[in-house]
Scaffold this active site. Structure first.
Site, mmCIF file in Angstrom:
data_model
loop_
_atom_site.group_PDB
_atom_site.id
_atom_site.type_symbol
_atom_site.label_atom_id
_atom_site.label_comp_id
_atom_site.label_asym_id
_atom_site.label_seq_id
_atom_site.Cartn_x
_atom_site.Cartn_y
_atom_site.Cartn_z
ATOM 1 N N VAL A 240 -2.396 -2.964 -3.009
ATOM 2 C CA VAL A 240 -1.236 -3.607 -2.401
ATOM 3 C C VAL A 240 -0.821 -2.945 -1.082
ATOM 4 O O VAL A 240 -0.071 -3.543 -0.309
ATOM 5 C CB VAL A 240 -0.056 -3.613 -3.406
ATOM 6 C CG1 VAL A 240 0.564 -2.233 -3.536
ATOM 7 C CG2 VAL A 240 0.998 -4.643 -3.030
ATOM 8 N N TYR A 241 -1.305 -1.741 -0.799
ATOM 9 C CA TYR A 241 -0.952 -1.078 0.453
ATOM 10 C C TYR A 241 -1.586 -1.829 1.621
ATOM 11 O O TYR A 241 -2.802 -1.884 1.765
ATOM 12 C CB TYR A 241 -1.437 0.366 0.484
ATOM 13 C CG TYR A 241 -0.783 1.304 -0.504
ATOM 14 C CD1 TYR A 241 0.330 0.925 -1.251
ATOM 15 C CD2 TYR A 241 -1.276 2.589 -0.690
ATOM 16 C CE1 TYR A 241 0.915 1.793 -2.153
ATOM 17 C CE2 TYR A 241 -0.688 3.470 -1.588
ATOM 18 C CZ TYR A 241 0.410 3.061 -2.322
ATOM 19 O OH TYR A 241 0.992 3.926 -3.215
ATOM 20 N N SER A 242 -0.726 -2.417 2.442
ATOM 21 C CA SER A 242 -1.164 -3.189 3.610
ATOM 22 C C SER A 242 -2.179 -4.259 3.222
ATOM 23 O O SER A 242 -3.142 -4.534 3.942
ATOM 24 C CB SER A 242 -1.748 -2.272 4.691
ATOM 25 O OG SER A 242 -0.738 -1.473 5.257
ATOM 26 N N ALA A 243 -1.961 -4.880 2.034
ATOM 27 C CA ALA A 243 -2.798 -6.000 1.573
ATOM 28 C C ALA A 243 -4.289 -5.654 1.595
ATOM 29 O O ALA A 243 -5.127 -6.456 2.006
ATOM 30 C CB ALA A 243 -2.526 -7.243 2.412
#
Length: 345
Positions: free
Chosen positions: A61-64
């Site tokens: 989920v970090y920066s997609a």
């Protein structure tokens, strides 16, 4: 760099690990954290490896997914020198199977993470949150399959409550599935809730803490001062509401104590806050983040020395909070404390 066992496992991890949430910079939240590209990330990874910081943590989920991609580029050609940790479970889209920890989602998430990171195995894979919709037995059986397939080495969790983690451990033992050995938790001088239930559980069950946000969501960087506005450029302008809440008076009481110890030791406030954490029970590793080389090198200065018992006592007095029920009797009444001595208090 000191190395410690990750919980009751045989894996040795550095007491400081690098959190790659600043890599990628996509979206409002993660863009405020940082926007490190592959070239800059490789330089930070160089510094980390040289200092013995060999575990790197990220999440889908970090920066997609961009954080995993940048980290993969940064460690290319030296995969055998590092440990890679990632997480999955939070929503990656609006579709019905784009969140959670179902069998479908977990297998897809691991395959996607391996592709983005450019590797064929993950040293540590953690569930980013508890999924109440999916049976725990399904989650554990799927992780077992992924471990047996060689795609995951060790498994852990993040942001679980005590009962969620304990039930998962009990079912893993019952069915012979891999046990969670890591618990990635929020823990800092501003947020000591971890100590009430999850720390005693970690001691009893052999689950090591991997600490995120050791500087209290950026509040313990040394830039905040009592009676002064937020500094220009502080990420708190954009992210304060997304982080764990803290009352102003409690914040400044902790900052005052940190400033006193900083003056005595000649160390920076963030170094003191991190050094306190690495001396706490169950803590296997503390995740440090950095948007640039100077910030990273300052955080690396958190190890190689120790606070005195008197300094620790002052910091803990300043950061103490009343325990919630049913824990407060154990800290206020002698009879309760004799039956169950407090851990870490």
């Amino acid at each position: 760099m000191e190395y410690r066992r990750l919980g009751a496992s045989g894996l040795e991890v550095p007491v400081l690990s690098f959190g790659a949430g600043t890599f990628g910079g996509r979206g409002e939240l993660f863009g405020a954290w940082g926007s490190t590209d592959a070239r800059e990330a490789r330089r930070l990874v160089d510094i980390c490896i040289e200092a013995g910081v060999t575990m790197f943590d990220t999440a889908d989920v970090y920066s997609a997914g961009a954080s995993e991609e940048v980290l993969g580029e940064a460690v290319k050609g030296r995969r055998d020198q590092v440990l890679i940790s990632t997480k999955s479970g939070l929503p990656m889209g609006e579709g019905p199977n784009e969140s959670g920890t179902s069998r479908l989602r977990l297998i897809r998430s691991v395959e996607d993470a391996l592709r983005r990171l450019g590797t064929d195995y993950l040293d540590l894979f953690q569930l980013h949150a508890f999924d109440a919709r999916t049976p725990i037995e399904e989650v554990l059986a799927t992780l077992d399959d992924l471990v047996r397939a060689g795609k995951i080495r060790y498994v852990g969790v993040s942001n679980f409550s005590g009962w969620q983690l304990m039930k998962s451990l009990a079912l893993a033992d019952r069915h012979g599935h891999p046990r969670y050995v890591a618990n990635q938790v929020y823990y800092s001088l501003l947020g000591r809730d971890y100590e009430w239930e999850l720390m005693p559980l970690g001691v009893d069950r052999g689950v090591g803490a991997v600490v995120w946000s050791p500087l209290g969501w950026g509040r313990l960087t040394g830039k905040l001062r009592r009676g002064q506005p937020l500094p220009a450029g502080s990420r708190l302008h954009k992210t304060a509401d997304a982080g764990p809440p803290v009352e102003d008076e409690h914040l400044y009481r902790v900052l005052d104590a940190l400033a006193e110890v900083a003056e005595e030791t000649g160390k920076a406030i963030p170094q003191i806050a991190i050094n306190w954490l690495i001396q706490r029970p169950t803590v296997s590793s503390v995740l440090i983040g950095a948007r640039d080389e100077a910030q990273l090198r300052q955080n690396l200065g958190s190890v190689g020395w120790s606070l005195t018992p008197e300094q620790i006592a002052r910091l803990e007095a300043a950061s103490a909070r009343t325990a919630p029920y049913p824990y407060f009797p154990y800290y206020r009444q002698e009879g309760f404390a004799r039956l169950s001595p407090p851990i870490g208090r």
